[in-house]
Write an enzyme that holds these catalytic residues in place. Structure first.
Site, PDB file in Angstrom:
ATOM      1  N   GLU A   1       3.764   4.042   6.159  1.00 14.79           N
ATOM      2  CA  GLU A   1       2.598   3.166   6.003  1.00 14.79           C
ATOM      3  C   GLU A   1       1.494   3.939   5.281  1.00 14.79           C
ATOM      4  OE1 GLU A   1       1.242   0.520   5.590  1.00 14.79           O
ATOM      5  OE2 GLU A   1       0.694  -0.480   7.463  1.00 14.79           O
TER       6      GLU A   1
ATOM      7  N   GLY B   1       0.769  -1.248   0.000  1.00 16.29           N
ATOM      8  CA  GLY B   1       0.000   0.000   0.000  1.00 16.29           C
ATOM      9  C   GLY B   1       0.795   1.290   0.000  1.00 16.29           C
TER      10      GLY B   1
ATOM     11  N   ARG C   1      -5.146   0.557  -6.991  1.00 19.29           N
ATOM     12  CA  ARG C   1      -4.033   1.257  -6.342  1.00 19.29           C
ATOM     13  C   ARG C   1      -3.565   2.433  -7.197  1.00 19.29           C
ATOM     14  NH1 ARG C   1      -2.178  -1.972  -2.082  1.00 19.29           N
ATOM     15  NH2 ARG C   1      -2.277  -4.214  -2.403  1.00 19.29           N
TER      16      ARG C   1
ATOM     17  N   ASP D   1      -5.242   1.290  10.605  1.00 19.73           N
ATOM     18  CA  ASP D   1      -6.633   0.957  10.901  1.00 19.73           C
ATOM     19  C   ASP D   1      -6.678   0.400  12.325  1.00 19.73           C
ATOM     20  OD1 ASP D   1      -9.225   0.011  10.978  1.00 19.73           O
ATOM     21  OD2 ASP D   1      -9.173  -0.920   9.012  1.00 19.73           O
TER      22      ASP D   1
ATOM     23  N   ASP E   1      -5.722  -0.407  -1.966  1.00 14.02           N
ATOM     24  CA  ASP E   1      -6.432  -1.298  -2.880  1.00 14.02           C
ATOM     25  C   ASP E   1      -7.774  -1.768  -2.345  1.00 14.02           C
ATOM     26  OD1 ASP E   1      -5.178  -2.969  -0.817  1.00 14.02           O
ATOM     27  OD2 ASP E   1      -5.941  -4.647  -2.005  1.00 14.02           O
TER      28      ASP E   1
ATOM     29  N   LYS F   1      -7.099   6.044  10.846  1.00 17.45           N
ATOM     30  CA  LYS F   1      -8.548   5.951  11.070  1.00 17.45           C
ATOM     31  C   LYS F   1      -8.864   6.230  12.534  1.00 17.45           C
ATOM     32  CE  LYS F   1      -9.677   2.676   7.425  1.00 17.45           C
ATOM     33  NZ  LYS F   1     -10.326   1.421   7.061  1.00 17.45           N
TER      34      LYS F   1
HETATM   35  P1  IMP Z   1      -4.172  -2.422  10.429  1.00 16.45           P
HETATM   36  O1  IMP Z   1      -3.152  -3.473  10.656  1.00 16.45           O
HETATM   37  O2  IMP Z   1      -5.557  -2.850  10.821  1.00 16.45           O
HETATM   38  O3  IMP Z   1      -3.782  -1.076  11.032  1.00 16.45           O
HETATM   39  O4  IMP Z   1      -4.327  -2.247   8.886  1.00 16.45           O
HETATM   40  C1  IMP Z   1      -3.368  -1.660   8.143  1.00 16.45           C
HETATM   41  C2  IMP Z   1      -3.348  -2.189   6.723  1.00 16.45           C
HETATM   42  O5  IMP Z   1      -4.630  -2.599   6.242  1.00 16.45           O
HETATM   43  C3  IMP Z   1      -2.916  -1.070   5.833  1.00 16.45           C
HETATM   44  O6  IMP Z   1      -1.545  -1.146   5.626  1.00 16.45           O
HETATM   45  C4  IMP Z   1      -3.691  -1.315   4.558  1.00 16.45           C
HETATM   46  O7  IMP Z   1      -2.917  -2.121   3.700  1.00 16.45           O
HETATM   47  C5  IMP Z   1      -4.910  -2.075   4.970  1.00 16.45           C
HETATM   48  N1  IMP Z   1      -6.074  -1.174   5.079  1.00 16.45           N
HETATM   49  C6  IMP Z   1      -6.631  -0.692   6.212  1.00 16.45           C
HETATM   50  N2  IMP Z   1      -7.654   0.113   5.961  1.00 16.45           N
HETATM   51  C7  IMP Z   1      -7.762   0.168   4.616  1.00 16.45           C
HETATM   52  C8  IMP Z   1      -8.641   0.876   3.721  1.00 16.45           C
HETATM   53  O8  IMP Z   1      -9.537   1.652   4.106  1.00 16.45           O
HETATM   54  N3  IMP Z   1      -8.423   0.681   2.392  1.00 16.45           N
HETATM   55  C9  IMP Z   1      -7.451  -0.142   1.904  1.00 16.45           C
HETATM   56  N4  IMP Z   1      -6.595  -0.802   2.703  1.00 16.45           N
HETATM   57  C10 IMP Z   1      -6.757  -0.660   4.049  1.00 16.45           C
HETATM   58 MG    MG Z   2      -0.508  -1.544   4.011  1.00 14.27          MG
END
Ligand code: IMP
Ligand code: MG
Length: 192
Positions: free
Chosen positions: A115, A59, A181, A119, A175, A147
């Protein structure tokens, strides 16, 4: 920002992918302006240093590409981690797999982790633990999106492009099922 290869077409106001509709959320100009500001902050904070930018694939690749070009006064190096993605889902499985680690030594280096979006915060927490084992001089975190109300992070993300509500966004590296992307703007999923 100078996107020489990009045609001067306006960003469409919405995009349909199957039954999902995504609406334009942040224009490429808005993103470019903010990336420039983040670069300026990093240039100030790292003046005289040679940080290593560690991008999280897939990403972060577009954000990283623009960010490193916004720090012309710094002598930077670049490497990557690749983590498993959400697959075809729009929420995290909660399981993180490392598909590729950095190749270079981070021992004694000033590391800036880049990053696309934070999320749950699980990915960044995982990366932080991996990088700390490599004994860097310092580690800071830069995320284009954070977020609100979702992250369970126990540490600070030092540079954040945009704090956004809990919503699914795509484009500019992000994505949906590995696609889109390459959108130049960022779009958000229209809630039914
Ligand atoms: P986390 O581990 O839950 O913080 O998620 C992080 C990863 O999830 C990011 O590096 C993104 O690749 C993917 N991700 C989280 N939210 C989104 C979104 O809204 N759109 C696309 N990819 C997301
Ligand atoms: Mg990512």
């Amino acid at each position: 920002m100078n996107h020489l290869a990009a045609p001067a077409l306006p960003n469409p106001s919405s995009i349909s992918i199957g039954t999902d509709v995504f609406d334009l959320y942040l224009s490429e100009e808005t993103i470019a302006e903010r990336v420039l500001q983040l670069g300026q902050a990093i240039e100030r904070d790292y003046a005289g240093k040679s940080p290593v930018f560690v991008g999280i694939l897939n990403g972060a690749f577009i954000f990283l590409a623009d960010l490193v070009r916004a720090v012309q006064t710094l002598d930077v190096e670049i490497d990557f981690y690749k983590l498993s993605s959400y697959g075809n889902r729009k929420i995290s499985s909660g399981e993180i797999q490392c598909l590729k680690a950095v190749d270079m030594s981070l021992a004694g280096r000033d590391v800036i982790v880049v990053e696309d979006i934070v999320d749950s915060g699980l990915s960044l927490t995982y990366i932080r633990n991996e990088i700390l084992k490599l004994q860097p001089q310092s580690v800071r975190f830069c995320a284009l999106f954070f977020k609100e109300g979702v992250s369970q992070l126990e540490f600070k993300v030092d540079y954040v492009g945009f704090f956004i509500p809990k919503q699914f966004v795509i484009g500019y590296g992000l994505d949906v099922a590995q696609k889109k992307r390459n959108l130049r703007a960022v779009y958000k999923l229209r809630e039914p």
